[in-house]
Write a protein that holds these residues in place. Structure first.
Motif, PDB file in Angstrom:
ATOM      1  N   PHE A 142      -5.731  -9.753  22.988  1.00 50.38           N
ATOM      2  CA  PHE A 142      -4.643  -9.276  23.835  1.00 50.38           C
ATOM      3  C   PHE A 142      -4.986  -7.920  24.456  1.00 50.38           C
ATOM      4  O   PHE A 142      -5.823  -7.172  23.943  1.00 50.38           O
ATOM      5  N   ARG A 143      -4.289  -7.595  25.544  1.00 52.25           N
ATOM      6  CA  ARG A 143      -4.319  -6.253  26.131  1.00 52.25           C
ATOM      7  C   ARG A 143      -3.162  -5.482  25.486  1.00 52.25           C
ATOM      8  O   ARG A 143      -2.004  -5.782  25.741  1.00 52.25           O
ATOM      9  N   ASP A 144      -3.475  -4.486  24.699  1.00 54.28           N
ATOM     10  CA  ASP A 144      -2.468  -3.903  23.814  1.00 54.28           C
ATOM     11  C   ASP A 144      -1.978  -2.538  24.279  1.00 54.28           C
ATOM     12  O   ASP A 144      -2.736  -1.742  24.832  1.00 54.28           O
ATOM     13  N   MET A 145      -0.685  -2.307  24.019  1.00 52.96           N
ATOM     14  CA  MET A 145      -0.074  -0.995  24.217  1.00 52.96           C
ATOM     15  C   MET A 145       0.784  -0.705  22.989  1.00 52.96           C
ATOM     16  O   MET A 145       1.579  -1.553  22.569  1.00 52.96           O
ATOM     17  N   ALA A 146       0.624   0.484  22.406  1.00 53.13           N
ATOM     18  CA  ALA A 146       1.420   0.880  21.252  1.00 53.13           C
ATOM     19  C   ALA A 146       2.030   2.248  21.514  1.00 53.13           C
ATOM     20  O   ALA A 146       1.421   3.104  22.164  1.00 53.13           O
ATOM     21  N   PHE A 147       3.236   2.440  20.999  1.00 49.27           N
ATOM     22  CA  PHE A 147       3.982   3.666  21.251  1.00 49.27           C
ATOM     23  C   PHE A 147       4.464   4.243  19.924  1.00 49.27           C
ATOM     24  O   PHE A 147       4.956   3.506  19.062  1.00 49.27           O
TER      25      PHE A 147
END
Length: 381
Positions: A142-147
């Protein structure tokens, strides 16, 4: 602001939430599942359906049946049915067993473009959570983004509540954090967001014939109007739905934000076919989410991903939000309050709770209900 419904306010302040067409306000209704609304010159009427039928007890598996293979096929098929014109979809990926199983099925469904999104809870728990998420992201591609959730706590500056933007007074505690996820999903043009909602409910280890509601914590700052309304907490309820009640109620808090952002939320774990499958499954496959964890193991992912010793939770995020930003809201509420003026909250008891909060190691989480409701009501005035 519309006139409030006392029993719904009392439910909200005491966490005795119920599934019903009623909302906080008179004249504002929720269309519950399978219900119908009829508009005529004389007004609106809502007709509830008959209670849904459910499997009351688990059944015995036939010899040679592999429940994991059945779950895998069901879940992947449900996800493939989600309509997407562009094939660009998102996955809420916390790193837990529920979102992890959904992520594995999304990988199997082979969408052209998949983005994963996560909220990191921080601390030692957050470090383990990051490792689990990284394992899923690398395995699934996956193309991941975490905050960092600690930067978007309840009542934080710049959030919907701090800005007093109109919003649902009974909305999710963590909507500031999830607003960030929703905005990023919309920016990446995700048409659908797959979530792991409902995993706890479909793995619940009980007989429907013996289920009991949990004992509620006492709320010392309830006002006289809310105390009287508690006698009506169980009135005007919707019938038993097809999906688990807590899941549907969570949808009511979580899904509108996605829809406002132009993203369609889909929770495959509570598709009716999977709910029915899990109701029939023997307890040993649901206890501790055994089947879900075994499905992760079969991918070759490590045991710390399949069965973590310290699952993530948002308690530290809530505590920071209450301690840093909620207590100043409470100070303002002690000077002027919609809930106190309407006798839903006892101002003197609330003032005592404020004094106690400074000395307490943890701010009582029940205060969040009163603060969120107060700010939400003000936003609509």
């Amino acid at each position: 602001m519309p006139v409030s419904v006392p029993r719904v306010v009392a439910r909200t302040l005491t966490r005795q939430h119920r599934y019903t067409s009623e909302t906080l306000f008179e004249g504002v209704y929720r269309l519950t599942e399978r219900a119908s609304a009829t508009f005529t010159p004389s007004g609106l009427s809502i007709l509830y359906p008959e209670p849904a039928e459910h499997v009351l007890e688990p059944r015995t598996l036939r010899p040679g049946v592999d429940p994991l293979a059945a779950l895998d096929e069901l879940l992947t098929d449900v996800i493939r049915q989600a309509p997407s014109a562009t094939g660009c979809v998102g996955v809420e990926l916390s790193g837990g067993a529920d979102s992890g199983n959904v992520a594995l099925a999304v990988k199997a469904a082979r969408f052209p473009e998949v983005h994963s999104f996560g909220l990191l809870v921080g601390g030692s728990t957050g470090r383990q959570q990051r490792e689990r998420r990284r394992a899923f992201v690398e395995y699934c591609g996956f193309r991941d983004m975490a905050f960092p959730a600690m930067q978007h706590t309840p009542f934080c500056p710049g959030g919907v509540r701090a800005l007093c933007k109109p919003h649902d007074p009974a909305g999710a505690f963590y909507q500031e954090a999830f607003d960030v996820v929703r905005e990023e999903a919309a920016a990446r043009r995700c048409e659908i967001m797959f979530t792991g909602s409902g995993g706890d409910e479909i793995n619940a280890h009980h007989s429907r014939t013996q289920a009991e509601l949990p004992t509620q914590k006492p709320v010392p700052w309830l006002g006289s109007k809310a105390v009287r309304a508690l006698a009506e907490v169980n009135e005007h309820l919707a019938p038993i739905p097809v999906l688990p009640v807590p899941t549907l109620m969570a949808f009511g808090m979580h899904s509108p934000g996605f829809l406002r952002a132009g993203v369609w939320p889909v929770s495959p774990l509570v598709h009716p076919r999977i709910v029915r499958f899990m109701e029939q499954l023997p307890h040993e496959h649901k206890r501790g989410k055994a089947l879900f964890r075994e499905r992760i193991r079969r991918t070759g992912l490590p045991e710390c991903v399949a069965a973590p010793t310290e699952p993530e939770n948002f308690l530290a995020v809530l505590e920071k939000g209450l301690r840093s930003y909620g207590l100043p809201v409470l100070d303002d509420m002690l000077r002027e309050s919609v809930l106190v003026d309407l006798s839903y909250v006892d101002g003197k008891a609330l003032a005592q709770a404020r004094r106690d909060a400074d000395a307490a190691p943890v701010v009582p989480d029940l205060l969040c209900d009163a603060l969120a409701l107060e700010v939400g009501l003000r936003s609509l005035m």
